[in-house]
Design a protein around this motif. Sequence first.
Motif, PDB file in Angstrom:
ATOM      1  N   VAL A  55       0.843  -1.202   0.000  1.00 37.24           N
ATOM      2  CA  VAL A  55       0.000   0.000   0.000  1.00 37.24           C
ATOM      3  C   VAL A  55       0.877   1.251   0.000  1.00 37.24           C
ATOM      4  CG1 VAL A  55      -1.679   1.318   1.345  1.00 37.24           C
ATOM      5  CG2 VAL A  55      -1.969  -1.143   1.053  1.00 37.24           C
ATOM      6  N   ASP A  56       1.950   1.227   0.778  1.00 37.62           N
ATOM      7  CA  ASP A  56       2.875   2.372   0.798  1.00 37.62           C
ATOM      8  C   ASP A  56       3.518   2.587  -0.572  1.00 37.62           C
ATOM      9  OD1 ASP A  56       2.349   2.874   3.448  1.00 37.62           O
ATOM     10  OD2 ASP A  56       4.174   1.894   4.200  1.00 37.62           O
ATOM     11  N   GLU A  57       3.964   1.494  -1.201  1.00 41.31           N
ATOM     12  CA  GLU A  57       4.576   1.602  -2.534  1.00 41.31           C
ATOM     13  C   GLU A  57       3.574   2.149  -3.550  1.00 41.31           C
ATOM     14  OE1 GLU A  57       6.295  -2.054  -3.932  1.00 41.31           O
ATOM     15  OE2 GLU A  57       7.437  -2.334  -2.090  1.00 41.31           O
ATOM     16  N   ALA A  58       2.347   1.669  -3.480  1.00 45.32           N
ATOM     17  CA  ALA A  58       1.308   2.130  -4.409  1.00 45.32           C
ATOM     18  C   ALA A  58       0.982   3.604  -4.181  1.00 45.32           C
ATOM     19  CB  ALA A  58       0.053   1.275  -4.263  1.00 45.32           C
ATOM     20  N   SER A  59       0.982   4.025  -2.934  1.00 50.35           N
ATOM     21  CA  SER A  59       0.702   5.434  -2.634  1.00 50.35           C
ATOM     22  C   SER A  59       1.796   6.342  -3.195  1.00 50.35           C
ATOM     23  CB  SER A  59       0.577   5.640  -1.125  1.00 50.35           C
ATOM     24  OG  SER A  59      -0.497   4.896  -0.617  1.00 50.35           O
ATOM     25  N   VAL A  60       3.034   5.935  -3.014  1.00 48.36           N
ATOM     26  CA  VAL A  60       4.155   6.732  -3.536  1.00 48.36           C
ATOM     27  C   VAL A  60       4.095   6.789  -5.061  1.00 48.36           C
ATOM     28  CG1 VAL A  60       6.673   6.768  -3.793  1.00 48.36           C
ATOM     29  CG2 VAL A  60       5.653   6.359  -1.551  1.00 48.36           C
ATOM     30  N   ALA A  61       3.815   5.650  -5.694  1.00 51.53           N
ATOM     31  CA  ALA A  61       3.713   5.623  -7.154  1.00 51.53           C
ATOM     32  C   ALA A  61       2.558   6.511  -7.625  1.00 51.53           C
ATOM     33  CB  ALA A  61       3.515   4.194  -7.648  1.00 51.53           C
ATOM     34  N   GLY A  62       1.447   6.497  -6.898  1.00 51.63           N
ATOM     35  CA  GLY A  62       0.309   7.340  -7.253  1.00 51.63           C
ATOM     36  C   GLY A  62       0.623   8.816  -7.163  1.00 51.63           C
ATOM     37  N   VAL A  63       1.336   9.208  -6.127  1.00 52.85           N
ATOM     38  CA  VAL A  63       1.707  10.620  -5.965  1.00 52.85           C
ATOM     39  C   VAL A  63       2.650  11.055  -7.088  1.00 52.85           C
ATOM     40  CG1 VAL A  63       2.974  12.226  -4.474  1.00 52.85           C
ATOM     41  CG2 VAL A  63       1.269  10.694  -3.493  1.00 52.85           C
TER      42      VAL A  63
ATOM     43  N   LEU B 294      -1.101  -0.076 -10.938  1.00 50.55           N
ATOM     44  CA  LEU B 294       0.007  -0.842 -11.508  1.00 50.55           C
ATOM     45  C   LEU B 294       1.008  -1.252 -10.425  1.00 50.55           C
ATOM     46  CD1 LEU B 294       0.628   1.084 -14.842  1.00 50.55           C
ATOM     47  CD2 LEU B 294      -0.428  -1.167 -14.559  1.00 50.55           C
ATOM     48  N   ALA B 295       1.301  -0.344  -9.500  1.00 47.91           N
ATOM     49  CA  ALA B 295       2.230  -0.667  -8.413  1.00 47.91           C
ATOM     50  C   ALA B 295       1.631  -1.717  -7.484  1.00 47.91           C
ATOM     51  CB  ALA B 295       2.578   0.593  -7.628  1.00 47.91           C
ATOM     52  N   MET B 296       0.338  -1.617  -7.208  1.00 44.97           N
ATOM     53  CA  MET B 296      -0.316  -2.591  -6.333  1.00 44.97           C
ATOM     54  C   MET B 296      -0.319  -3.978  -6.986  1.00 44.97           C
ATOM     55  SD  MET B 296      -1.429  -2.259  -3.359  1.00 44.97           S
ATOM     56  CE  MET B 296      -2.445  -2.996  -2.141  1.00 44.97           C
ATOM     57  N   ASN B 297      -0.590  -4.030  -8.285  1.00 42.43           N
ATOM     58  CA  ASN B 297      -0.562  -5.312  -8.995  1.00 42.43           C
ATOM     59  C   ASN B 297       0.835  -5.911  -9.033  1.00 42.43           C
ATOM     60  OD1 ASN B 297      -3.296  -5.422  -9.513  1.00 42.43           O
ATOM     61  ND2 ASN B 297      -3.121  -4.362 -11.466  1.00 42.43           N
ATOM     62  N   ALA B 298       1.843  -5.082  -9.267  1.00 44.79           N
ATOM     63  CA  ALA B 298       3.225  -5.572  -9.277  1.00 44.79           C
ATOM     64  C   ALA B 298       3.612  -6.112  -7.903  1.00 44.79           C
ATOM     65  CB  ALA B 298       4.179  -4.455  -9.699  1.00 44.79           C
TER      66      ALA B 298
ATOM     67  N   ILE C  76      -7.547  19.836 -16.484  1.00 41.74           N
ATOM     68  CA  ILE C  76      -6.354  19.799 -15.625  1.00 41.74           C
ATOM     69  C   ILE C  76      -6.410  18.628 -14.657  1.00 41.74           C
ATOM     70  CG2 ILE C  76      -5.106  21.017 -13.791  1.00 41.74           C
ATOM     71  CD1 ILE C  76      -5.836  23.630 -15.229  1.00 41.74           C
ATOM     72  N   VAL C  77      -7.554  18.434 -13.984  1.00 46.42           N
ATOM     73  CA  VAL C  77      -7.599  17.424 -12.922  1.00 46.42           C
ATOM     74  C   VAL C  77      -7.795  15.998 -13.434  1.00 46.42           C
ATOM     75  CG1 VAL C  77      -8.387  19.082 -11.198  1.00 46.42           C
ATOM     76  CG2 VAL C  77     -10.061  17.674 -12.410  1.00 46.42           C
ATOM     77  N   THR C  78      -8.338  15.824 -14.633  1.00 42.93           N
ATOM     78  CA  THR C  78      -8.536  14.469 -15.139  1.00 42.93           C
ATOM     79  C   THR C  78      -7.205  13.722 -15.300  1.00 42.93           C
ATOM     80  OG1 THR C  78     -10.617  15.084 -16.180  1.00 42.93           O
ATOM     81  CG2 THR C  78      -9.545  13.079 -16.985  1.00 42.93           C
ATOM     82  N   PRO C  79      -6.183  14.305 -15.934  1.00 43.21           N
ATOM     83  CA  PRO C  79      -4.892  13.598 -15.980  1.00 43.21           C
ATOM     84  C   PRO C  79      -4.268  13.415 -14.591  1.00 43.21           C
ATOM     85  CG  PRO C  79      -4.954  15.320 -17.624  1.00 43.21           C
ATOM     86  CD  PRO C  79      -6.158  15.504 -16.774  1.00 43.21           C
TER      87      PRO C  79
ATOM     88  N   GLY D 137      -6.191  10.570 -13.111  1.00 44.71           N
ATOM     89  CA  GLY D 137      -5.970   9.401 -13.956  1.00 44.71           C
ATOM     90  C   GLY D 137      -4.609   8.775 -13.736  1.00 44.71           C
ATOM     91  N   PHE D 138      -3.561   9.601 -13.739  1.00 40.81           N
ATOM     92  CA  PHE D 138      -2.211   9.070 -13.520  1.00 40.81           C
ATOM     93  C   PHE D 138      -2.033   8.573 -12.091  1.00 40.81           C
ATOM     94  CE2 PHE D 138      -0.960  11.401 -17.415  1.00 40.81           C
ATOM     95  CZ  PHE D 138      -0.310  10.367 -18.041  1.00 40.81           C
ATOM     96  N   PHE D 139      -2.689   9.235 -11.123  1.00 40.12           N
ATOM     97  CA  PHE D 139      -2.606   8.765  -9.742  1.00 40.12           C
ATOM     98  C   PHE D 139      -3.155   7.343  -9.641  1.00 40.12           C
ATOM     99  CE2 PHE D 139      -4.493   7.876  -5.639  1.00 40.12           C
ATOM    100  CZ  PHE D 139      -3.444   8.144  -4.778  1.00 40.12           C
ATOM    101  N   PHE D 140      -4.372   7.139 -10.146  1.00 37.47           N
ATOM    102  CA  PHE D 140      -4.993   5.826 -10.023  1.00 37.47           C
ATOM    103  C   PHE D 140      -4.305   4.776 -10.890  1.00 37.47           C
ATOM    104  CE2 PHE D 140      -8.617   8.451  -8.533  1.00 37.47           C
ATOM    105  CZ  PHE D 140      -8.651   7.942  -7.252  1.00 37.47           C
TER     106      PHE D 140
END
Length: 123
Positions: free
Chosen positions: A47-55, A105-109, A91-94, A97-100
């Motif tokens: 979860v921590d890795e996925a959060s960092v990747a999302g940010v 992808l990080a959570m699946n990996a 502005i906010v859609t990308p 979108g990139f956050f999720f």
Amino acid sequence: LARDFAGPSLGALSLPGRAVPARGRGGYTMAVSPRDGIDHERKNLCVDEASVAGVKGAAFGIAVSAPLVAAAHVLSPMFRSFSVSTKTGLIVTPFFGFFFLNSELAMNACAQKRKAYAEAVRA
């Protein structure tokens, strides 16, 4: 609100027959059985890795979309006629979108790594 952004707690190490404290939504402590078959420490690391990747993805999304919308506003008379809601959405859609996308992808990996680790331990 500050505790919501502090990240999940790794909790205590699980001992046989004892509940493991873990953080649920909103940071509230909940009891988790150590016999539920889940390695909560590794799950929290995922979860921590996925959060960092999302940010990181969100930062990329806003870094790309905001200047493009600003440039379009300055350079295009037609774009200037768009409403503020339309420009905000562009502005906010990308950003989201990139956050999720990066989080998922990080959570699946990480889940694949956890699965490979579990199979290696069983063998």
